[in-house]
Write an enzyme that holds these catalytic residues in place. Structure first.
Site, PDB file in Angstrom:
ATOM      1  CB  CYS A 116      14.847  -7.807  55.641  1.00 18.24           C
ATOM      2  SG  CYS A 116      15.567  -7.189  54.108  1.00 18.24           S
ATOM      3  CG  HIS A 152      13.947 -13.497  52.897  1.00  9.92           C
ATOM      4  ND1 HIS A 152      14.759 -12.407  52.726  1.00  9.92           N
ATOM      5  CD2 HIS A 152      13.808 -14.052  51.682  1.00  9.92           C
ATOM      6  CE1 HIS A 152      15.078 -12.304  51.452  1.00  9.92           C
ATOM      7  NE2 HIS A 152      14.517 -13.293  50.792  1.00  9.92           N
TER       8      HIS A 152
END
Lengths: 225, 434
Positions: A80, A177
């Site tokens: 990310c 995630h």
């Protein structure tokens, strides 16, 4: 940065290494720390926009050493926010540019659209990769990188091309995630195997019990976006 | 229109209750046909409206504020159903007003979900607000916790009288800087706080994995707090206010609940202080000592003659505090993790909780739609697992059967808690919240 349980990725690498019969040393690196003299594997997480601003200068000051490690083939997992900053730049919605360290040939543009939800990615190397995404920056890949895979569920890098993540040398970059590695042991073991082979020449795998991972994957795959 | 909306809304409320559900539907109906209903009704209250918001602890804190105010002889309107959306408030109002739409109350204390509170305060500017915390909860709805903080900031900006802030949560404490000063028409700002010795038991999200020098937003210099929680004992606590420390027995358990008691005291004192007739301090403390947890929040039920405790867990900080507040020794343990919309679909937060305190006794039963994610998490922390069954009813029955001679504890996410209570109500008495 650790806003989405990214710590879980580090925990999984350390624990799986033990299960494979190795004794890992886990070092935490935070802003302003001395960069360790020897590194076999790097894992980094995501943060809010404000967190990215806080680590920016420190990350830029580590550009040379990280580039050398990357080019040398050190396995790395960047998630990310760190994925974005491993690229060329992150241009925010308001037009300001946060420079990245340019290890990955990718660029990211802030948008008003937030891409949130469960994701399944078909990866040629790792099979189906499962996770969760939550980002408003949209990333496009240049010719110097390959995607991690194509999305079967969810959005991935951006809302137009159906690609998720990036692969370059032994770096895996991803918006997922969840945490990523616990439910994707094939990906975890790629990073481990690469690190161990680079250090010792060969990797002798152990036999971790992945039965809960298999069941967690089956249930995650069936959950709504 | 005015004269029909209330009777019609009441009728819809009655019908929908007969059908056994839909607490918000009558609110929706009255909002549609009489958009000014809520604002008009609440504006008649002599002490105005108090809004309680934040990511964690709203329900128990609201319950505390209500009981504290009632100890002072005030008539309080509140949204007890836990329907913390605007139309839930309208629906609750319909149950309380008379047929002409009059509400017999001195003050309204309303629990509002962060996002819905923004719509509510645009319609009804509150006289008071209490902002508890910004924890990493429901990021699948809000994106980033900084966004959640902005929602709370908006509530504060709309508050006309007194804003009560958590001094120890940097994202909440900093809201004070965004408000007009009280001297220039802004609200009065009060804080509730913690003794330094207790700070380490409340890691905020930034600190969960942060070493010194990590990106933690800088905390402002600590302002004076109106009420400070000084000590938490096994069944009592010390609070400091007005320059003195008082010790009070507490029925509530869990340090986070008791910290929220400091929040409730601050708000209740502000409201009773505004009344003019003063505060009955002994009555306030007696009420505080007798507050029981709201349903599912550290609630203790009795099954087979032994306690069964329900501990709601919604985010990493809450789960960590739950594990710390309710030691595992002597208890059989079940964990129920759902990922429905109301729980949050994102499971990554489980990886920011350390489960080593469960290592010694293991976990007897796992359940919920994400039971296997939980199993995987425990496996990586070397915690032994008894059984896993994603079906909550079956898992609960097996858990109770298997731990017949032991006190039991269940850590559960919100919708899992609702399902467990439903099943438990078949075998024991469960508090009914109407």
């Amino acid at each position: 940065m650790n806003i989405y349980g990214d710590w879980g990725n580090a925990l999984v690498l350390a624990q799986r290494l033990r299960w494979h019969g190795y004794a890992p040393e886990l070092l935490e690196y935070n802003v302003g720390d001395d960069f360790p003299a020897h590194v076999d594997l790097i894992v980094g997480g995501g943060g809010q926009d404000s967190g990215q601003v806080v680590i920016q200068d420190d990350l830029l000051s580590r550009e040379t050493v990280l580039k050398e490690l990357a080019e040398d083939g050190t396995p790395m997992l960047v998630i990310c926010g760190l994925y974005q900053l491993f690229g060329k730049f992150f241009k925010t919605r308001t037009g300001s540019v946060i420079p990245g360290i340019g290890i990955l040939d990718v660029e990211t543009h802030g948008t008003d659209e937030r891409l949130i939800g469960n994701v399944a990615v078909s990866s040629p190397e790792f099979g189906t990769v499962l996770g969760y995404e939550n980002h408003s920056g949209q990333t496009t890949l240049g010719p110097g990188v390959a995607p991690l895979g194509t999305t079967a569920k969810g959005t991935g890098n951006n809302s137009s091309d159906g690609q998720e993540g990036a692969r370059y040398r032994n770096i895996v970059a991803s918006y997922l995630h969840g945490s990523l590695l616990p439910k994707n042991p094939a990906l975890a073991d790629f990073l481990i195997k690469t690190a161990v082979e680079r250090k010792y020449g060969t990797f002798v795998p152990g036999t971790p019990d992945d039965s809960y991972a298999v069941l967690a994957r089956e249930h995650a795959a069936r959950r709504p976006r | 229109m005015l004269y029909f909306s209330v009777p019609l809304g009441k009728l819809v409320r009655r019908v929908s209750r007969l059908r056994g559900g839909g607490s918000a539907l009558p609110g929706l109906v009255v909002e549609k046909i009489d958009p000014g209903f809520m604002q008009r009704t609440l504006s008649t209250l002599p002490l105005g409206v108090a809004v309680v918001s934040g990511t964690n602890g709203k329900t128990t804190t609201t319950k505390m504020v209500v009981e504290l105010l009632e100890s002072q002889g005030l008539k309080v309107f509140t949204n007890r159903t836990g329907s913390n959306f605007t139309r839930g408030v309208a629906a609750a109002l319909l149950g309380e007003v008379d047929w002409r739409g009059r509400l017999d109350a001195d003050v309204a204390v309303l629990e509002l979900d962060e996002a819905h509170a923004v719509h509510f305060v645009n319609k009804v500017p509150p006289r008071y607000c209490l902002l508890l915390n910004v924890l990493r909860d429901q990021l699948d709805r809000f994106g980033e916790i900084d966004k959640t903080a902005e929602l709370l900031q908006h509530i504060a900006a709309k508050t006309t009288g007194t804003v009560v802030l958590n001094r120890e949560d940097p994202r909440v404490a900093r809201i004070a800087d965004t408000l007009e000063p009280a001297a220039v028409n802004g609200p009065e700002v009060l804080y509730f706080g913690l003794d330094d010795s207790l700070l380490s038991t409340f890691p905020n999200d930034d600190e969960l994995r942060a070493a010194p020098g990590s990106p933690v937003p800088p905390a402002p210099a600590k302002p004076q707090a109106d009420v400070v929680l000084r000590r938490v004992g096994a069944d009592d606590a010390d609070f400091e206010y007005d320059g003195a420390t008082v010790t009070t027995h507490m029925l509530l358990r869990g340090v986070y609940n008791i910290f929220n008691a400091a929040a409730a005291l601050t708000l209740a004192r502000a409201i009773t202080g505004a009344r003019g007739s003063g505060t009955d301090h002994a009555g306030l403390l007696a009420a505080l000592a007798n507050v029981a947890p709201a349903f599912g929040r550290g609630e203790s039920l009795v099954v087979d003659g032994l306690p069964l405790e329900l501990v709601l867990v919604k985010n990493p900080s809450g789960f960590r505090l739950g594990l710390k507040s309710f030691p595992a020794a002597g208890y059989a343990t079940m964990i129920a993790i759902n990922d429905n919309y109301a729980d949050g679909r994102d499971m990554s937060w489980l990886w920011d909780v350390e489960f080593d305190t469960l290592r010694e006794g293991g976990v007897d039963q796992l359940t919920g739609s994400r039971a296997y994610d939980m199993a995987l998490r425990l496996q990586y922390d070397d915690v032994a697992i008894g059984a896993v069954d994603t079906d909550i009813a079956a898992a609960l029955a097996a858990f109770i059967r298997g731990a017949k001679d032991q006190p039991k504890r269940i850590f559960c996410t919100y919708t899992a808690m609702l399902a467990i209570r439903r099943e438990l109500s078949k075998i024991t008495t469960v508090e009914v919240v109407s």
